[in-house]
Design a protein around this motif. Sequence first.
Motif, PDB file in Angstrom:
ATOM      1  N   LEU A 206     -85.794   4.350  -5.610  1.00 48.86           N
ATOM      2  CA  LEU A 206     -86.469   3.206  -5.014  1.00 48.86           C
ATOM      3  C   LEU A 206     -85.845   2.863  -3.672  1.00 48.86           C
ATOM      4  O   LEU A 206     -84.762   3.340  -3.330  1.00 48.86           O
ATOM      5  CB  LEU A 206     -86.434   1.998  -5.959  1.00 48.86           C
ATOM      6  N   LYS A 207     -86.540   1.995  -2.957  1.00 49.22           N
ATOM      7  CA  LYS A 207     -86.037   1.502  -1.674  1.00 49.22           C
ATOM      8  C   LYS A 207     -86.045  -0.009  -1.694  1.00 49.22           C
ATOM      9  O   LYS A 207     -87.077  -0.628  -2.000  1.00 49.22           O
ATOM     10  CB  LYS A 207     -86.902   2.023  -0.519  1.00 49.22           C
ATOM     11  N   GLY A 214     -81.860   3.953  -3.455  1.00 48.83           N
ATOM     12  CA  GLY A 214     -80.957   4.110  -4.582  1.00 48.83           C
ATOM     13  C   GLY A 214     -81.705   4.608  -5.801  1.00 48.83           C
ATOM     14  O   GLY A 214     -82.913   4.892  -5.748  1.00 48.83           O
ATOM     15  N   ILE A 215     -80.977   4.729  -6.913  1.00 51.53           N
ATOM     16  CA  ILE A 215     -81.539   5.235  -8.160  1.00 51.53           C
ATOM     17  C   ILE A 215     -81.291   4.217  -9.273  1.00 51.53           C
ATOM     18  O   ILE A 215     -80.191   3.680  -9.406  1.00 51.53           O
ATOM     19  CB  ILE A 215     -80.901   6.581  -8.555  1.00 51.53           C
ATOM     20  N   ILE A 224     -82.261  -4.798 -13.689  1.00 48.90           N
ATOM     21  CA  ILE A 224     -82.103  -3.364 -13.467  1.00 48.90           C
ATOM     22  C   ILE A 224     -80.819  -3.117 -12.686  1.00 48.90           C
ATOM     23  O   ILE A 224     -80.461  -3.890 -11.791  1.00 48.90           O
ATOM     24  CB  ILE A 224     -83.309  -2.755 -12.728  1.00 48.90           C
ATOM     25  N   VAL A 225     -80.100  -2.072 -13.074  1.00 51.54           N
ATOM     26  CA  VAL A 225     -78.879  -1.669 -12.383  1.00 51.54           C
ATOM     27  C   VAL A 225     -79.236  -0.499 -11.476  1.00 51.54           C
ATOM     28  O   VAL A 225     -79.752   0.521 -11.944  1.00 51.54           O
ATOM     29  CB  VAL A 225     -77.774  -1.270 -13.367  1.00 51.54           C
ATOM     30  N   VAL A 226     -78.974  -0.671 -10.185  1.00 51.04           N
ATOM     31  CA  VAL A 226     -79.348   0.345  -9.207  1.00 51.04           C
ATOM     32  C   VAL A 226     -78.098   0.835  -8.476  1.00 51.04           C
ATOM     33  O   VAL A 226     -77.289   0.029  -8.011  1.00 51.04           O
ATOM     34  CB  VAL A 226     -80.363  -0.203  -8.179  1.00 51.04           C
ATOM     35  N   SER A 227     -77.948   2.153  -8.411  1.00 49.84           N
ATOM     36  CA  SER A 227     -76.856   2.762  -7.636  1.00 49.84           C
ATOM     37  C   SER A 227     -77.403   3.078  -6.250  1.00 49.84           C
ATOM     38  O   SER A 227     -78.173   4.035  -6.073  1.00 49.84           O
ATOM     39  CB  SER A 227     -76.347   4.027  -8.326  1.00 49.84           C
ATOM     40  N   PHE A 228     -77.035   2.241  -5.269  1.00 48.43           N
ATOM     41  CA  PHE A 228     -77.506   2.431  -3.898  1.00 48.43           C
ATOM     42  C   PHE A 228     -76.581   3.385  -3.148  1.00 48.43           C
ATOM     43  O   PHE A 228     -75.358   3.373  -3.338  1.00 48.43           O
ATOM     44  CB  PHE A 228     -77.580   1.090  -3.165  1.00 48.43           C
ATOM     45  N   GLU A 233     -73.308   0.044  -6.567  1.00 50.07           N
ATOM     46  CA  GLU A 233     -74.097  -0.497  -7.674  1.00 50.07           C
ATOM     47  C   GLU A 233     -74.430  -1.972  -7.474  1.00 50.07           C
ATOM     48  O   GLU A 233     -73.580  -2.779  -7.117  1.00 50.07           O
ATOM     49  CB  GLU A 233     -73.321  -0.313  -8.983  1.00 50.07           C
ATOM     50  N   LYS A 234     -75.685  -2.316  -7.733  1.00 47.43           N
ATOM     51  CA  LYS A 234     -76.140  -3.697  -7.667  1.00 47.43           C
ATOM     52  C   LYS A 234     -77.016  -3.994  -8.887  1.00 47.43           C
ATOM     53  O   LYS A 234     -77.748  -3.119  -9.361  1.00 47.43           O
ATOM     54  CB  LYS A 234     -76.971  -3.955  -6.401  1.00 47.43           C
TER      55      LYS A 234
END
Length: 250
Positions: A206-207, A214-215, A224-228, A233-234
């Motif tokens: 995603l963007k 990130g994913i 949702i946990v996103v690894s940018f 991680e955010k």
Amino acid sequence: MFDPGIEIGQILKNSDIVEIFKCGNMGGMRRSKATNTLLIISDYTKGIYHDKWIGGVLHYTGMGKNGDQSINWAQNATLATCKTNDVDVHLFEVINAGEYIYCGRIELVDEPYMDTQPGEDGIARKVWMFPIRPVPDNNVKKPDMFVFENMDDYMSNGKDVDLRYMDLLAKRKKSGKRTDEKTVIDPPVLLKPVVVVPPEIIGKHLKHKTYGEGIVSEIVDTTIVVSFYSVGEKKLSYDVCIKNKFIEFI
């Protein structure tokens, strides 16, 4: 004016507010230059400030926990001049700890005035009260204990409401119970909307408008946990991000 993309009565978390309004995560008056907004948070669970609804108008206590307040200091000055400074002012109420009820935009409907309240240290001090009202007016649930039909009603039945409320908080604290239980203040009528995060987004790219690409690595309840790639991680509120188009899947 800034459009936060949220509905009147919607319940948010503190992290949602920070993400939407680009403001700090602490305090009852939060200025954001990024969105040109001022957030007013009336938190009934802490017992520090003594706000009251009188005749549909919220008499909101200014900024400053101890000592006499100044109307020319920090966000007191921003709110006092909101009719001419073009800052967009929004109101949230906290009736149950951690739940921020969006009450919409507000306007200053009368001149600020001075009152006497105890500070966080228990010492009486002069505070500034700001008479504000949501525009347009709405029927978001308000804490019954602090709502009065008019000034006569407040003068007859509400002069000791702060002492009664503080007594309730003290009794709750002594008994080890939460101060935000239904027996202290009625909860809002509007229920928290059900949010379902589709499990298939795990592993999707995603963007984000701020953090870049990130994913999605994990789903925790409605977060949702996103690894940018750029910031690491955010944790993001899926509902808020989708409604406000903060993210897009690529």
